[in-house]
Design an enzyme around this catalytic site. Structure first.
Site, mmCIF file in Angstrom:
data_model
loop_
_atom_site.group_PDB
_atom_site.id
_atom_site.type_symbol
_atom_site.label_atom_id
_atom_site.label_comp_id
_atom_site.label_asym_id
_atom_site.label_seq_id
_atom_site.Cartn_x
_atom_site.Cartn_y
_atom_site.Cartn_z
ATOM 1 C CD GLN A 181 -9.154 -1.588 -0.035
ATOM 2 O OE1 GLN A 181 -8.681 -0.664 -0.694
ATOM 3 N NE2 GLN A 181 -8.724 -1.875 1.185
ATOM 4 C CG ASN A 182 -7.808 -8.440 -0.713
ATOM 5 O OD1 ASN A 182 -7.277 -7.345 -0.899
ATOM 6 N ND2 ASN A 182 -7.642 -9.140 0.394
ATOM 7 C CG HIS A 189 -11.171 -2.417 -5.429
ATOM 8 N ND1 HIS A 189 -10.031 -2.160 -4.692
ATOM 9 C CD2 HIS A 189 -11.911 -1.274 -5.358
ATOM 10 C CE1 HIS A 189 -10.089 -0.930 -4.189
ATOM 11 N NE2 HIS A 189 -11.214 -0.381 -4.576
ATOM 12 C CB CYS A 224 -20.108 -9.072 -21.580
ATOM 13 S SG CYS A 224 -20.456 -8.829 -23.325
ATOM 14 C CB CYS A 264 -24.871 -8.478 -22.761
ATOM 15 S SG CYS A 264 -23.819 -9.644 -21.847
ATOM 16 C CB CYS A 289 -24.615 -11.692 -25.114
ATOM 17 S SG CYS A 289 -23.006 -10.892 -25.287
ATOM 18 N N GLY A 301 -5.294 -5.038 7.026
ATOM 19 C CA GLY A 301 -4.366 -5.316 5.923
ATOM 20 C C GLY A 301 -4.484 -4.399 4.729
ATOM 21 C CB THR A 302 -6.246 -1.814 3.484
ATOM 22 O OG1 THR A 302 -6.224 -0.824 2.450
ATOM 23 C CG2 THR A 302 -7.052 -1.306 4.664
ATOM 24 C CD GLU A 359 4.006 -0.938 6.921
ATOM 25 O OE1 GLU A 359 5.150 -1.241 7.244
ATOM 26 O OE2 GLU A 359 3.633 -0.693 5.763
#
Ligand code: BJW
Length: 235
Positions: A91-92, A109, A117, A120, A139, A176-177, A204
């Site tokens: 996700q990083n 992500h 762009c 284009c 472009c 780590g999420t 945690e």
């Protein structure tokens, strides 16, 4: 579980924390300083593009100054040394996995070092600051370039490939999420529905920790290399 043949690893901000990259929802995290509606939605970008360009310029410069840590290194080693397939879905938006040597990697992500762009629809490598007057490298159009980031309300990248890989792996690791943001937060349910063994490795217990088959809690730079050693030794 028996020795896996195919491993899918979801990573989040916690894996980069010990490199010096801020997480989002921890105390002093990014969302304690910025309102996500201003910097991480298409509506926020339309309202105040300069704020959004500045936010991602700052983060792009910050990531250029840090290095991959022992957890990134361990996952790259796993990909090199494991006899089966290893796919990282991160996700990083930082590039610490690839700088550590991981190659089979999806940035669901988006990426800090990529520009999108709106004319284009090309995605181009982008390492400098971005601003309203930036021209699309593909472009040449000026004024329609945005950070290539998946904001709230937008569809994450390569979801078909991710779901196919989730259904066909035999070990799913979530590292780590916090498990707050969908669709990534739902991957554990999807994996379990396909009889995949699921393990959480996080500082945690996350939002969805009780859904995992196993959980290991501690700092990523300690628990990830230890877990990789276990996999490479046959668990
Ligand atoms: C350590 C550690 C150490 C610390 N060692 N561990 C209501 C219900 C359900 C869903 C929704 C809903 N309303 C809206 C939605 C959908 C929405 C969503 O999920 N919202 C929730 C907040 C409720 N999702 C979306 O909009 C997504 N798109 C989508 O769903 O498309 C479908 C669709 C589209 C259109 C129409 C209809 C449907 C897109 C989500 C995009 C997320 N983007 C962000 C920002 C952009 C990237 C950037 O700027 O960097 O991505 S948000 C932010 O959160 C970022 C992250 O990738 C993402 C996840 O955060 P992460 O990685 O989990 O970080 P933290 O900080 O939360 O957690 C860190 C963890 O690490 C903690 O647990 C620590 O303990 C741990 N940790 N140090 C180990 N040393």
């Amino acid at each position: 579980m028996r020795h896996p043949k195919s491993i899918l690893i979801l990573t989040g901000a916690g894996i980069s924390a010990e490199s010096g990259v801020d997480t989002f929802r921890d105390k002093d995290g990014i969302w304690s300083k910025y309102d996500y509606r201003d910097v991480a939605t298409p509506e926020g970008f339309a309202r105040n593009p300069k704020l959004v360009y500045d936010f991602y310029n700052m983060r792009r410069r910050g990531v250029a100054k840090v290095k991959p840590n022992a957890a990134h290194d361990a996952l790259a080693r796993l990909e090199r040394e494991f006899s089966g397939e290893v796919l990282i879905v991160t996700q990083n938006i930082d590039n610490l996995h690839e700088r550590a040597g991981s190659r089979n990697l999806i940035h669901m992500h988006g990426e800090l070092e990529s520009a999108l762009c709106k004319v284009c629809e090309c995605r181009s490598y982008w390492a400098d600051d971005m601003e309203q007057g930036s021209a699309c490298p593909a472009c040449g159009t000026v004024g329609y370039l945005r950070p290539d980031i998946v904001w709230f309300g937008e569809m994450p990248y390569q979801m078909d490939r991710i779901h196919h890989a989730l259904a066909n792996c035999d070990l799913f690791l979530s590292i780590g999420t916090s498990g707050n943001v969908y669709p990534a937060a739902g991957f554990v349910d999807y994996a379990r529905a396909h009889d995949v063994h699921t393990v959480e490795l996080n500082l945690e217990p996350s939002e969805g920790h009780s859904v995992f088959n196993d959980a290991i809690h501690g700092k990523a730079t300690k628990i990830v290399p230890e877990y990789v050693d276990r996999i490479l030794m046959g668990l």
